[in-house]
Design a protein around this motif. Sequence first.
Motif, PDB file in Angstrom:
ATOM      1  N   THR A   1      -1.576   1.847  -4.335  1.00  0.00           N
ATOM      2  CA  THR A   1      -0.536   0.851  -4.125  1.00  0.00           C
ATOM      3  C   THR A   1       0.741   1.203  -4.884  1.00  0.00           C
ATOM      4  O   THR A   1       0.732   2.086  -5.732  1.00  0.00           O
ATOM      5  CB  THR A   1      -1.047  -0.543  -4.576  1.00  0.00           C
ATOM      6  OG1 THR A   1      -0.099  -1.543  -4.240  1.00  0.00           O
ATOM      7  CG2 THR A   1      -1.343  -0.587  -6.057  1.00  0.00           C
TER       8      THR A   1
ATOM      9  N   CYS B   1      -2.576  -5.001   0.015  1.00  0.00           N
ATOM     10  CA  CYS B   1      -3.121  -3.649   0.170  1.00  0.00           C
ATOM     11  C   CYS B   1      -4.615  -3.723   0.497  1.00  0.00           C
ATOM     12  O   CYS B   1      -5.348  -4.479  -0.132  1.00  0.00           O
ATOM     13  CB  CYS B   1      -2.897  -2.881  -1.122  1.00  0.00           C
ATOM     14  SG  CYS B   1      -3.458  -1.176  -1.131  1.00  0.00           S
TER      15      CYS B   1
ATOM     16  N   GLU C   1       0.845  -1.190   0.000  1.00  0.00           N
ATOM     17  CA  GLU C   1       0.000   0.000   0.000  1.00  0.00           C
ATOM     18  C   GLU C   1       0.881   1.241   0.000  1.00  0.00           C
ATOM     19  O   GLU C   1       1.937   1.270   0.633  1.00  0.00           O
ATOM     20  CB  GLU C   1      -0.892   0.007   1.247  1.00  0.00           C
ATOM     21  CG  GLU C   1      -1.819   1.195   1.306  1.00  0.00           C
ATOM     22  CD  GLU C   1      -2.760   1.165   2.505  1.00  0.00           C
ATOM     23  OE1 GLU C   1      -3.563   2.091   2.624  1.00  0.00           O
ATOM     24  OE2 GLU C   1      -2.671   0.230   3.327  1.00  0.00           O
TER      25      GLU C   1
ATOM     26  N   TYR D   1      -7.808   1.276  -4.597  1.00  0.00           N
ATOM     27  CA  TYR D   1      -6.604   0.892  -3.870  1.00  0.00           C
ATOM     28  C   TYR D   1      -5.464   1.804  -4.331  1.00  0.00           C
ATOM     29  O   TYR D   1      -5.264   1.972  -5.538  1.00  0.00           O
ATOM     30  CB  TYR D   1      -6.201  -0.550  -4.198  1.00  0.00           C
ATOM     31  CG  TYR D   1      -7.267  -1.581  -3.969  1.00  0.00           C
ATOM     32  CD1 TYR D   1      -7.271  -2.358  -2.818  1.00  0.00           C
ATOM     33  CD2 TYR D   1      -8.264  -1.799  -4.916  1.00  0.00           C
ATOM     34  CE1 TYR D   1      -8.243  -3.323  -2.615  1.00  0.00           C
ATOM     35  CE2 TYR D   1      -9.240  -2.761  -4.720  1.00  0.00           C
ATOM     36  CZ  TYR D   1      -9.225  -3.521  -3.566  1.00  0.00           C
ATOM     37  OH  TYR D   1     -10.192  -4.480  -3.374  1.00  0.00           O
TER      38      TYR D   1
END
Length: 116
Positions: free
Chosen positions: A51, A110, A22, A49
Amino acid sequence: MFSKTAKKWDQHRVAEISFLQEQDGPPERLLKEKLTEIFRKNRAVERAYLTIGRLGEETGVVLGLATRFGPEEKIVASVQTVFASVFNSDEHLDILFLTAEQETELTQVCKPSFVA
């Protein structure tokens, strides 16, 4: 995958990407908050997300999006506007519209920063 270079969008097909971890820190948390506001209004994004991803020899920050309708340039434009308000113009953000397989891999490293 979409990335912005020299004030234009480049769209690339990604054969394989590795997700490393992450991406998090004070500026990233601000970005995630602002993106959450947009995604709540849009309704097309189901999960997001932030990342670090590796594509070949290159490593960079990737915004992975799970959407209801697949890739949409409207989402890309909205994300870029928010990103530009948080980071300087020399920075760029890759945007990946996730397949189910990619999202499964991504969740191993993540957690989502947005869930509808």
